[in-house]
Design a protein around this motif. Structure first.
Motif, PDB file in Angstrom:
ATOM      1  N   GLN A 123      12.499 117.298  50.399  1.00 33.88           N
ATOM      2  CA  GLN A 123      12.074 118.455  49.757  1.00 33.88           C
ATOM      3  C   GLN A 123      10.977 117.881  49.030  1.00 33.88           C
ATOM      4  N   SER A 124      10.202 118.956  47.808  1.00 33.42           N
ATOM      5  CA  SER A 124       9.478 118.431  46.894  1.00 33.42           C
ATOM      6  C   SER A 124      10.657 118.797  45.808  1.00 33.42           C
ATOM      7  N   GLY A 125       9.625 119.062  44.072  1.00 27.81           N
ATOM      8  CA  GLY A 125       9.930 118.958  42.969  1.00 27.81           C
ATOM      9  C   GLY A 125       8.765 118.064  41.831  1.00 27.81           C
ATOM     10  N   THR A 126       8.812 118.867  40.684  1.00 30.74           N
ATOM     11  CA  THR A 126       8.288 118.380  39.811  1.00 30.74           C
ATOM     12  C   THR A 126       9.164 117.508  38.631  1.00 30.74           C
ATOM     13  N   LEU A 127       8.467 116.839  38.833  1.00 27.27           N
ATOM     14  CA  LEU A 127       8.726 115.541  37.440  1.00 27.27           C
ATOM     15  C   LEU A 127       8.315 115.221  35.899  1.00 27.27           C
ATOM     16  N   SER A 128       8.655 116.475  35.019  1.00 28.81           N
ATOM     17  CA  SER A 128       7.993 116.714  34.079  1.00 28.81           C
ATOM     18  C   SER A 128       8.332 116.147  32.603  1.00 28.81           C
ATOM     19  N   LEU A 129       7.773 115.176  32.094  1.00 25.62           N
ATOM     20  CA  LEU A 129       7.640 113.675  31.266  1.00 25.62           C
ATOM     21  C   LEU A 129       7.597 114.058  29.339  1.00 25.62           C
ATOM     22  N   PRO A 130       7.931 114.556  28.851  1.00 27.13           N
ATOM     23  CA  PRO A 130       7.181 115.168  27.600  1.00 27.13           C
ATOM     24  C   PRO A 130       7.244 113.779  26.549  1.00 27.13           C
ATOM     25  N   PHE A 131       5.879 113.602  25.941  1.00 25.49           N
ATOM     26  CA  PHE A 131       4.989 112.534  25.281  1.00 25.49           C
ATOM     27  C   PHE A 131       4.849 112.841  23.692  1.00 25.49           C
ATOM     28  N   SER A 132       5.247 112.141  23.072  1.00 27.94           N
ATOM     29  CA  SER A 132       4.128 112.293  21.753  1.00 27.94           C
ATOM     30  C   SER A 132       4.278 111.474  20.993  1.00 27.94           C
ATOM     31  N   PHE A 133       3.423 111.857  20.137  1.00 26.37           N
ATOM     32  CA  PHE A 133       2.111 110.026  19.409  1.00 26.37           C
ATOM     33  C   PHE A 133       1.443 111.024  17.905  1.00 26.37           C
ATOM     34  N   ASN A 134       1.094 110.520  16.810  1.00 19.98           N
ATOM     35  CA  ASN A 134       0.657 110.079  15.646  1.00 19.98           C
ATOM     36  C   ASN A 134      -0.515 109.959  16.481  1.00 19.98           C
ATOM     37  N   LEU A 135      -1.480 110.940  15.815  1.00 18.23           N
ATOM     38  CA  LEU A 135      -3.215 110.832  16.685  1.00 18.23           C
ATOM     39  C   LEU A 135      -4.126 109.857  15.558  1.00 18.23           C
ATOM     40  N   PHE A 136      -3.062 110.109  14.603  1.00 18.64           N
ATOM     41  CA  PHE A 136      -3.430 108.428  12.925  1.00 18.64           C
ATOM     42  C   PHE A 136      -3.586 107.231  13.508  1.00 18.64           C
ATOM     43  N   ASP A 137      -2.541 107.324  14.418  1.00 23.29           N
ATOM     44  CA  ASP A 137      -2.435 105.795  15.231  1.00 23.29           C
ATOM     45  C   ASP A 137      -3.259 105.085  15.714  1.00 23.29           C
ATOM     46  N   PHE A 138      -3.958 106.264  15.948  1.00 24.44           N
ATOM     47  CA  PHE A 138      -5.501 105.607  17.777  1.00 24.44           C
ATOM     48  C   PHE A 138      -7.034 106.046  17.020  1.00 24.44           C
ATOM     49  N   PHE A 139      -6.912 106.856  16.117  1.00 23.41           N
ATOM     50  CA  PHE A 139      -8.268 107.468  15.567  1.00 23.41           C
ATOM     51  C   PHE A 139      -7.812 107.434  14.615  1.00 23.41           C
ATOM     52  N   SER A 140      -7.668 106.608  13.078  1.00 22.33           N
ATOM     53  CA  SER A 140      -7.872 106.750  12.259  1.00 22.33           C
ATOM     54  C   SER A 140      -9.041 106.413  11.615  1.00 22.33           C
ATOM     55  N   GLY A 141      -9.736 107.059  10.617  1.00 25.49           N
ATOM     56  CA  GLY A 141     -10.860 107.186   9.808  1.00 25.49           C
ATOM     57  C   GLY A 141     -12.049 108.524  10.366  1.00 25.49           C
ATOM     58  N   LYS A 142     -11.261 109.245  11.817  1.00 27.10           N
ATOM     59  CA  LYS A 142     -12.123 110.595  12.443  1.00 27.10           C
ATOM     60  C   LYS A 142     -12.100 111.250  12.405  1.00 27.10           C
ATOM     61  N   SER A 143     -12.573 112.322  12.149  1.00 24.65           N
ATOM     62  CA  SER A 143     -12.767 113.457  11.529  1.00 24.65           C
ATOM     63  C   SER A 143     -11.405 114.251  12.186  1.00 24.65           C
ATOM     64  N   SER A 144     -11.320 115.633  10.958  1.00 32.21           N
ATOM     65  CA  SER A 144     -10.488 116.186  11.758  1.00 32.21           C
ATOM     66  C   SER A 144     -10.616 116.560  12.968  1.00 32.21           C
ATOM     67  N   SER A 145     -11.438 117.247  13.140  1.00 36.84           N
ATOM     68  CA  SER A 145     -11.885 118.218  13.635  1.00 36.84           C
ATOM     69  C   SER A 145     -12.420 117.638  15.625  1.00 36.84           C
ATOM     70  N   LYS A 146     -12.408 116.332  15.649  1.00 40.17           N
ATOM     71  CA  LYS A 146     -12.356 115.396  16.416  1.00 40.17           C
ATOM     72  C   LYS A 146     -10.998 115.140  16.843  1.00 40.17           C
ATOM     73  N   MET A 147     -10.311 114.829  15.935  1.00 36.67           N
ATOM     74  CA  MET A 147      -8.388 114.723  16.436  1.00 36.67           C
ATOM     75  C   MET A 147      -8.488 116.059  17.112  1.00 36.67           C
ATOM     76  N   ILE A 148      -8.750 117.284  16.495  1.00 38.89           N
ATOM     77  CA  ILE A 148      -7.977 118.585  17.408  1.00 38.89           C
ATOM     78  C   ILE A 148      -8.920 118.422  18.526  1.00 38.89           C
ATOM     79  N   SER A 149     -10.288 117.931  19.074  1.00 39.21           N
ATOM     80  CA  SER A 149     -11.312 118.671  20.340  1.00 39.21           C
ATOM     81  C   SER A 149     -10.605 117.200  21.198  1.00 39.21           C
TER      82      SER A 149
END
Length: 197
Positions: A123-149
């Protein structure tokens, strides 16, 4: 004497159950995995799946983004969907997994999550893995438009699985014991392998 027989019977059931569990986990390890998509991408609770750029945000959504940016809490939530095919002649299953999430070759998140999946023989199926993180933890100092992009890029580039990869180490619970596979399996892109076991 009856009590001893009953205890022996219960122990036998537990041991047999454990053997079946281990077999199910081993079968899961030999499944075929393919990166399927990134879905349900939300930035500060806003669905960005159909946006083309930061300027595509609606008038009602812009204040939410600006408020999140001001608080330095711009959460990105999404699912990584993995296609799983069981080539075995018996059921493959898991109760959860350790994970490493990679985006653009950078290690973003590590952790463990409960995630049950049971696939019958062939048989086949799908494994759906949920993730969540704060963009500021990785892109501090970047503009809001860069984070949105960045978020919109994840939502609209599902065909390009080189951006997102996930390394998984499935496990199976037998009573209070957890049995894990010995190594990670990496799905997506150029199959960057995690350094840890």
């Amino acid at each position: 004497m009856k009590a001893i027989k009953y205890l022996f019977l219960m122990l036998s059931i537990v041991l047999l159950s454990g053997c079946a569990s281990v077999k199910g986990l081993k079968n899961f390890a030999s499944c075929d995995f393919d990166f399927k998509s990134v879905s349900n991408v939300k930035l500060a609770t806003i669905d960005v799946s159909n946006l083309k750029s930061a300027s595509s945000l609606s008038i009602k959504d812009t204040p939410k983004i600006l408020a999140a940016f001001a608080k330095k809490k711009l959460n990105l939530n999404f699912n990584v969907n993995v296609a799983v095919k069981n080539p075995n002649d018996a059921t493959a299953r898991l109760d959860g997994l350790d994970y490493i999430l990679w985006i653009d070759n950078a290690k973003i998140l590590t952790g463990s999550m409960p995630q049950q999946l049971s696939l019958g023989a062939k048989q086949s199926g799908t494994l759906s893995l949920p993730f969540s993180f704060n963009l500021f933890d990785f892109f501090s100092g970047k503009s809001s438009s860069k984070m949105i992009s960045y978020a919109i890029g994840l939502a609209t580039n599902n065909a390009d699985n080189s951006r997102v990869k996930v390394s998984i180490k499935p496990y199976f619970a037998v009573g209070k014991q957890t049995i894990k596979l010995p190594a990670y399996v990496t799905i997506g892109g150029d199959k960057i392998m995690p350094s840890g076991k």
